[in-house]
Motif scaffolding. Structure first.
Motif, mmCIF file in Angstrom:
data_model
loop_
_atom_site.group_PDB
_atom_site.id
_atom_site.type_symbol
_atom_site.label_atom_id
_atom_site.label_comp_id
_atom_site.label_asym_id
_atom_site.label_seq_id
_atom_site.Cartn_x
_atom_site.Cartn_y
_atom_site.Cartn_z
ATOM 1 N N MET A 131 12.077 7.536 1.845
ATOM 2 C CA MET A 131 11.564 6.593 0.854
ATOM 3 C C MET A 131 10.391 5.789 1.408
ATOM 4 O O MET A 131 9.379 5.613 0.727
ATOM 5 N N TRP A 132 10.526 5.307 2.643
ATOM 6 C CA TRP A 132 9.428 4.532 3.225
ATOM 7 C C TRP A 132 8.174 5.386 3.419
ATOM 8 O O TRP A 132 7.060 4.924 3.159
ATOM 9 N N LEU A 133 8.352 6.628 3.854
ATOM 10 C CA LEU A 133 7.191 7.518 3.996
ATOM 11 C C LEU A 133 6.519 7.728 2.643
ATOM 12 O O LEU A 133 5.284 7.685 2.534
ATOM 13 N N ALA A 134 7.316 7.939 1.587
ATOM 14 C CA ALA A 134 6.761 8.127 0.244
ATOM 15 C C ALA A 134 6.050 6.863 -0.247
ATOM 16 O O ALA A 134 4.990 6.948 -0.879
ATOM 17 N N LEU A 135 6.614 5.691 0.051
ATOM 18 C CA LEU A 135 5.974 4.435 -0.360
ATOM 19 C C LEU A 135 4.641 4.239 0.355
ATOM 20 O O LEU A 135 3.654 3.797 -0.258
ATOM 21 N N ILE A 136 4.590 4.573 1.636
ATOM 22 C CA ILE A 136 3.327 4.491 2.385
ATOM 23 C C ILE A 136 2.308 5.451 1.781
ATOM 24 O O ILE A 136 1.138 5.099 1.570
ATOM 25 N N MET A 137 2.757 6.667 1.476
ATOM 26 C CA MET A 137 1.860 7.662 0.889
ATOM 27 C C MET A 137 1.343 7.200 -0.477
ATOM 28 O O MET A 137 0.150 7.352 -0.776
ATOM 29 N N ALA A 138 2.216 6.647 -1.307
ATOM 30 C CA ALA A 138 1.793 6.170 -2.629
ATOM 31 C C ALA A 138 0.813 5.006 -2.493
ATOM 32 O O ALA A 138 -0.170 4.917 -3.236
ATOM 33 N N PHE A 139 1.064 4.122 -1.533
ATOM 34 C CA PHE A 139 0.119 3.029 -1.261
ATOM 35 C C PHE A 139 -1.241 3.617 -0.898
ATOM 36 O O PHE A 139 -2.277 3.176 -1.418
ATOM 37 N N ASN A 140 -1.248 4.608 -0.011
ATOM 38 C CA ASN A 140 -2.506 5.256 0.381
ATOM 39 C C ASN A 140 -3.229 5.848 -0.821
ATOM 40 O O ASN A 140 -4.455 5.743 -0.933
ATOM 41 N N VAL A 141 -2.473 6.481 -1.723
ATOM 42 C CA VAL A 141 -3.079 7.096 -2.912
ATOM 43 C C VAL A 141 -3.804 6.042 -3.734
ATOM 44 O O VAL A 141 -4.971 6.209 -4.087
ATOM 45 N N TRP A 142 -3.104 4.959 -4.055
ATOM 46 C CA TRP A 142 -3.648 3.979 -4.992
ATOM 47 C C TRP A 142 -4.634 2.997 -4.375
ATOM 48 O O TRP A 142 -5.571 2.557 -5.056
ATOM 49 N N PHE A 143 -4.415 2.626 -3.107
ATOM 50 C CA PHE A 143 -5.207 1.532 -2.538
ATOM 51 C C PHE A 143 -6.193 1.955 -1.459
ATOM 52 O O PHE A 143 -6.984 1.132 -1.009
ATOM 53 N N VAL A 144 -6.166 3.228 -1.053
ATOM 54 C CA VAL A 144 -7.149 3.712 -0.083
ATOM 55 C C VAL A 144 -7.879 4.941 -0.631
ATOM 56 O O VAL A 144 -9.102 4.927 -0.780
ATOM 57 N N ILE A 145 -7.136 5.986 -0.962
ATOM 58 C CA ILE A 145 -7.772 7.233 -1.391
ATOM 59 C C ILE A 145 -8.538 7.043 -2.703
ATOM 60 O O ILE A 145 -9.723 7.385 -2.793
ATOM 61 N N TRP A 146 -7.872 6.516 -3.730
ATOM 62 C CA TRP A 146 -8.521 6.388 -5.032
ATOM 63 C C TRP A 146 -9.744 5.474 -5.008
ATOM 64 O O TRP A 146 -10.813 5.876 -5.506
ATOM 65 N N PRO A 147 -9.695 4.268 -4.437
ATOM 66 C CA PRO A 147 -10.919 3.449 -4.405
ATOM 67 C C PRO A 147 -12.064 4.144 -3.664
ATOM 68 O O PRO A 147 -13.226 4.049 -4.084
ATOM 69 N N ASN A 148 -11.744 4.843 -2.585
ATOM 70 C CA ASN A 148 -12.794 5.548 -1.846
ATOM 71 C C ASN A 148 -13.299 6.764 -2.606
ATOM 72 O O ASN A 148 -14.497 7.068 -2.575
#
Length: 196
Positions: A131-148
């Motif tokens: 769950m924590w790995l998935a939450l980190i990944m989802a954070f990366n999707v929305w707050f790092v990957i998508w803005p970039n």
């Protein structure tokens, strides 16, 4: 037939109509908390396939292939394919996380275990790590990957240097998510066998 199959929305609607037939044929008398939990597990897996499938598409196909694509064809990917794929990628991630949290918080196959998993309590460490790995990944999707990606693809205004830096950052975090997806998927699949 070709007209029907060329319409994705019609195919999805037919697929979910067929799902309802299957549900009522196999489980028509079994609607309870346990069944709701199982149905959310189905949705969780379905959304997860969309999310991780697109993550793997980007990393196994699009990123390695883009340098080989002739310059005049690259706008087809950056203006049409990538933005559409990123929409499904983002919302696949969001819905995977939301259905996963719902499963962990609802009764059904077992008692709710959301807090126990997120705090790595005995018997919930494997699923908690997943769950924590998935939450980190989802954070990366929305707050790092998508803005970039918005800058790299020209969805928002940016100069060439910023676009290039954003493309590199998005690629690196996409690769981080690919790396994290391997133990995350392992934890999700083995949770009942390795509950610790």
């Amino acid at each position: 037939m070709a007209k029907f199959f060329s319409n994705l929305h019609a195919v999805l609607a037919a697929g979910f109509a067929l799902l309802l037939i299957v549900i009522f044929a196999l489980h028509g008398d079994a609607f309870n908390d346990q069944y709701l939990n199982i149905f959310f597990r189905f949705l969780h897996v379905w959304f997860g396939i969309i999310w991780i499938g697109l993550l793997y598409y980007f990393n196994f196909v699009q990123i390695p292939t883009m340098p080989k694509v002739p310059a005049e064809l690259k706008p087809g990917v950056s203006k049409f394919i990538a933005p559409s794929a990123l929409w499904f990628f983002r919302y696949g991630a969001l819905l995977t996380v939301l259905t996963g949290l719902a499963i962990a918080g609802m009764p059904g196959l077992n008692e709710p275990y959301l807090i126990e998993a997120l705090t790595f309590q005995e018997g919930y460490r494997v699923i908690g790590l997943g769950m924590w790995l998935a939450l980190i990944m989802a954070f990366n999707v929305w707050f790092v990957i998508w803005p970039n990606q918005k800058r790299a693809l020209g969805i928002v205004e940016a100069d060439d240097a910023t676009k290039a830096k954003s493309a590199t950052t998005a690629m690196m975090f996409s690769r981080i998510n690919t790396l994290l997806s391997i133990p995350m998927l392992y934890c999700m699949v083995t949770q009942f066998y390795l509950a610790r």
